[in-house]
Design a protein around this motif. Structure first.
Motif, PDB file in Angstrom:
ATOM      1  N   TYR A 131      81.035  33.236 -18.271  1.00  0.00           N
ATOM      2  CA  TYR A 131      81.687  33.623 -19.516  1.00  0.00           C
ATOM      3  C   TYR A 131      82.675  32.553 -19.975  1.00  0.00           C
ATOM      4  N   MET A 132      83.328  31.889 -19.039  1.00  0.00           N
ATOM      5  CA  MET A 132      84.214  30.781 -19.405  1.00  0.00           C
ATOM      6  C   MET A 132      83.412  29.643 -20.030  1.00  0.00           C
ATOM      7  N   ALA A 133      82.206  29.406 -19.527  1.00  0.00           N
ATOM      8  CA  ALA A 133      81.363  28.357 -20.096  1.00  0.00           C
ATOM      9  C   ALA A 133      80.933  28.705 -21.514  1.00  0.00           C
ATOM     10  N   LEU A 134      80.687  29.997 -21.777  1.00  0.00           N
ATOM     11  CA  LEU A 134      80.218  30.413 -23.101  1.00  0.00           C
ATOM     12  C   LEU A 134      81.254  30.178 -24.200  1.00  0.00           C
ATOM     13  N   ARG A 135      82.493  29.935 -23.827  1.00  0.00           N
ATOM     14  CA  ARG A 135      83.511  29.687 -24.845  1.00  0.00           C
ATOM     15  C   ARG A 135      83.240  28.408 -25.624  1.00  0.00           C
ATOM     16  N   THR A 136      82.630  27.409 -24.986  1.00  0.00           N
ATOM     17  CA  THR A 136      82.540  26.085 -25.604  1.00  0.00           C
ATOM     18  C   THR A 136      81.139  25.501 -25.655  1.00  0.00           C
ATOM     19  N   ILE A 137      80.157  26.113 -25.010  1.00  0.00           N
ATOM     20  CA  ILE A 137      78.782  25.606 -25.104  1.00  0.00           C
ATOM     21  C   ILE A 137      77.852  26.755 -25.481  1.00  0.00           C
ATOM     22  N   PRO A 138      76.730  26.465 -26.151  1.00  0.00           N
ATOM     23  CA  PRO A 138      75.823  27.525 -26.629  1.00  0.00           C
ATOM     24  C   PRO A 138      75.239  28.352 -25.486  1.00  0.00           C
ATOM     25  N   PHE A 139      74.886  29.573 -25.813  1.00  0.00           N
ATOM     26  CA  PHE A 139      74.391  30.534 -24.834  1.00  0.00           C
ATOM     27  C   PHE A 139      73.153  30.007 -24.100  1.00  0.00           C
ATOM     28  N   GLY A 140      72.153  29.584 -24.858  1.00  0.00           N
ATOM     29  CA  GLY A 140      70.914  29.120 -24.243  1.00  0.00           C
ATOM     30  C   GLY A 140      71.123  27.934 -23.326  1.00  0.00           C
ATOM     31  N   ILE A 141      71.982  27.010 -23.736  1.00  0.00           N
ATOM     32  CA  ILE A 141      72.252  25.831 -22.913  1.00  0.00           C
ATOM     33  C   ILE A 141      73.033  26.219 -21.667  1.00  0.00           C
ATOM     34  N   ALA A 142      73.997  27.141 -21.815  1.00  0.00           N
ATOM     35  CA  ALA A 142      74.760  27.588 -20.644  1.00  0.00           C
ATOM     36  C   ALA A 142      73.840  28.238 -19.612  1.00  0.00           C
ATOM     37  N   VAL A 143      72.887  29.047 -20.068  1.00  0.00           N
ATOM     38  CA  VAL A 143      71.937  29.669 -19.152  1.00  0.00           C
ATOM     39  C   VAL A 143      71.088  28.603 -18.467  1.00  0.00           C
ATOM     40  N   ALA A 144      70.674  27.587 -19.241  1.00  0.00           N
ATOM     41  CA  ALA A 144      69.842  26.536 -18.671  1.00  0.00           C
ATOM     42  C   ALA A 144      70.583  25.769 -17.582  1.00  0.00           C
ATOM     43  N   ILE A 145      71.846  25.456 -17.829  1.00  0.00           N
ATOM     44  CA  ILE A 145      72.628  24.759 -16.803  1.00  0.00           C
ATOM     45  C   ILE A 145      72.828  25.650 -15.589  1.00  0.00           C
ATOM     46  N   GLU A 146      73.165  26.913 -15.825  1.00  0.00           N
ATOM     47  CA  GLU A 146      73.381  27.851 -14.727  1.00  0.00           C
ATOM     48  C   GLU A 146      72.125  28.006 -13.878  1.00  0.00           C
ATOM     49  N   PHE A 147      70.977  27.805 -14.493  1.00  0.00           N
ATOM     50  CA  PHE A 147      69.723  27.988 -13.801  1.00  0.00           C
ATOM     51  C   PHE A 147      69.491  26.933 -12.715  1.00  0.00           C
ATOM     52  N   CYS A 148      70.310  25.890 -12.677  1.00  0.00           N
ATOM     53  CA  CYS A 148      70.208  24.925 -11.579  1.00  0.00           C
ATOM     54  C   CYS A 148      70.353  25.625 -10.223  1.00  0.00           C
ATOM     55  N   GLY A 149      71.095  26.725 -10.181  1.00  0.00           N
ATOM     56  CA  GLY A 149      71.301  27.436  -8.925  1.00  0.00           C
ATOM     57  C   GLY A 149      70.019  28.000  -8.344  1.00  0.00           C
ATOM     58  N   PRO A 150      69.312  28.906  -9.062  1.00  0.00           N
ATOM     59  CA  PRO A 150      68.058  29.411  -8.520  1.00  0.00           C
ATOM     60  C   PRO A 150      67.001  28.340  -8.335  1.00  0.00           C
ATOM     61  N   LEU A 151      67.032  27.293  -9.176  1.00  0.00           N
ATOM     62  CA  LEU A 151      66.089  26.196  -8.979  1.00  0.00           C
ATOM     63  C   LEU A 151      66.315  25.529  -7.628  1.00  0.00           C
ATOM     64  N   ALA A 152      67.585  25.321  -7.281  1.00  0.00           N
ATOM     65  CA  ALA A 152      67.900  24.700  -5.995  1.00  0.00           C
ATOM     66  C   ALA A 152      67.407  25.572  -4.842  1.00  0.00           C
ATOM     67  N   VAL A 153      67.585  26.885  -4.975  1.00  0.00           N
ATOM     68  CA  VAL A 153      67.094  27.797  -3.937  1.00  0.00           C
ATOM     69  C   VAL A 153      65.579  27.708  -3.826  1.00  0.00           C
ATOM     70  N   ALA A 154      64.891  27.680  -4.963  1.00  0.00           N
ATOM     71  CA  ALA A 154      63.432  27.624  -4.952  1.00  0.00           C
ATOM     72  C   ALA A 154      62.936  26.335  -4.309  1.00  0.00           C
ATOM     73  N   MET A 155      63.559  25.210  -4.649  1.00  0.00           N
ATOM     74  CA  MET A 155      63.123  23.927  -4.099  1.00  0.00           C
ATOM     75  C   MET A 155      63.413  23.849  -2.603  1.00  0.00           C
ATOM     76  N   TRP A 156      64.535  24.388  -2.167  1.00  0.00           N
ATOM     77  CA  TRP A 156      64.896  24.352  -0.753  1.00  0.00           C
ATOM     78  C   TRP A 156      63.971  25.227   0.083  1.00  0.00           C
ATOM     79  N   SER A 157      63.509  26.326  -0.500  1.00  0.00           N
ATOM     80  CA  SER A 157      62.741  27.309   0.262  1.00  0.00           C
ATOM     81  C   SER A 157      61.236  27.087   0.195  1.00  0.00           C
ATOM     82  N   SER A 158      60.757  26.286  -0.751  1.00  0.00           N
ATOM     83  CA  SER A 158      59.319  26.143  -0.951  1.00  0.00           C
ATOM     84  C   SER A 158      58.666  25.484   0.254  1.00  0.00           C
ATOM     85  N   ARG A 159      57.465  25.927   0.561  1.00  0.00           N
ATOM     86  CA  ARG A 159      56.721  25.377   1.681  1.00  0.00           C
ATOM     87  C   ARG A 159      55.309  24.931   1.283  1.00  0.00           C
ATOM     88  N   ARG A 160      54.763  25.448   0.182  1.00  0.00           N
ATOM     89  CA  ARG A 160      53.399  25.110  -0.215  1.00  0.00           C
ATOM     90  C   ARG A 160      53.424  24.132  -1.384  1.00  0.00           C
TER      91      ARG A 160
END
Length: 289
Positions: free
Chosen positions: A87-116
């Motif tokens: 919510y602090m990020a939403l004060r100064t950057i657009p919603f869609g872009i904030a979600v995209a940046i935040e999505f680095c978190g689950p992406l990191a989990v997916a890349m770390w856990s992938s085996r195939r």
């Protein structure tokens, strides 16, 4: 076979419902920013969500071991920090872009856990969508403070997925209700300190209750249901639809029009989500409801 197929679709539908409700609720929540700030809005969202989830699931009916209590506490604290930072990020950057940046978190989990090898194909599609959503090398520069808040939310999101999976053997209502109470311990004091008596306005309270139900209580319950039935890496990739859903709903609710690059990003993230769903292995984890 048909019953098994329907059962495998349920966690997928839960994730889709979660990201849709979250995007709608957050779009409406931004309307409170001029009145009580991002901190106060986050406090209402998390505080009311905790109360609603406690009333619905009554977690005191279950016995919580010390180990499970620690897992739920870590899950809830990271959830609270994630909400506040986003919510602090939403004060100064657009919603869609904030979600995209935040999505680095689950992406990191997916890349770390992938085996195939096939998993990395879908991760690559999701990464391409993320890069296209970010205004790299074109457009107006993003506010550095807002970007840092969004990256902090991304780190919390990654930990939330990991901690949520560790508590996945517990009933979903048990975990999300106690977890949201722990999240309130992080967010509510900050919001009260910032907004003060403005939080007591009946109209703001009513609006905040609606935001809490749509953007927190419902999505959190649906996500925990999905986490119980999906492997961690599959959940991380499947949730990649959130930037696309956020961008689409923001176009209608916040008048944020999509560019050609954003449409391309939507195609990449949808491809990653659909591909990961079609190729996901059936989970062998026991389900405790």
């Amino acid at each position: 076979m048909s019953t098994s197929r329907h059962a495998s679709l349920l966690p997928v539908l839960a994730v889709l419902g979660s990201v849709t409700a979250l995007a709608v609720g957050t779009s409406f929540a931004k309307q409170l920013f001029p009145l009580i700030g991002a901190q106060g809005t986050s406090a209402l969202r998390v505080g009311f969500s905790a109360l609603v989830l406690l009333a619905v699931f009554r977690p005191w009916r279950w016995t919580t071991s010390r180990t499970d209590g620690g897992a739920i506490l870590r899950y809830g604290l990271t959830l609270g920090a994630m909400n506040l930072l986003f919510y602090m990020a939403l004060r100064t950057i657009p919603f869609g872009i904030a979600v995209a940046i935040e999505f680095c978190g689950p992406l990191a989990v997916a890349m770390w856990s992938s085996r195939r090898p096939i998993d990395f194909v879908w991760v690559a599609c999701a990464v391409a969508g993320l890069l296209l959503l970010l205004p790299l090398g074109h457009g107006e520069p993003l506010d550095p403070t807002g970007v840092m808040f969004a990256l902090g939310a991304a780190a919390c999101w990654a930990m939330y997925i990991i901690f949520g999976k560790r508590a996945g053997h517990l009933p979903a209502g048990h975990t999300v209700s106690l977890g949201m109470c722990a999240a309130a311990l992080v967010v509510v004091p900050v919001g009260v300190a910032h907004a003060g008596a403005a939080l007591l306005d009946p109209r703001i309270l009513l609006f905040g209750l609606g935001v809490a139900i749509v953007s927190s209580a419902i999505p959190m319950w649906l996500e925990m249901m999905a986490l119980k039935r999906l492997p961690k890496e599959t959940f991380g990739i499947l949730i990649s639809m959130e930037p696309a859903v956020a961008a689409l709903l923001a176009m209608g609710l916040l008048a944020e029009h999509l560019t050609a690059l954003q449409w391309a990003a939507i195609g990449c993230t949808v491809m990653a989500s659909v591909g990961s769903t079609l190729t996901a292995k059936p989970t062998q984890m026991p389900i405790n409801t």
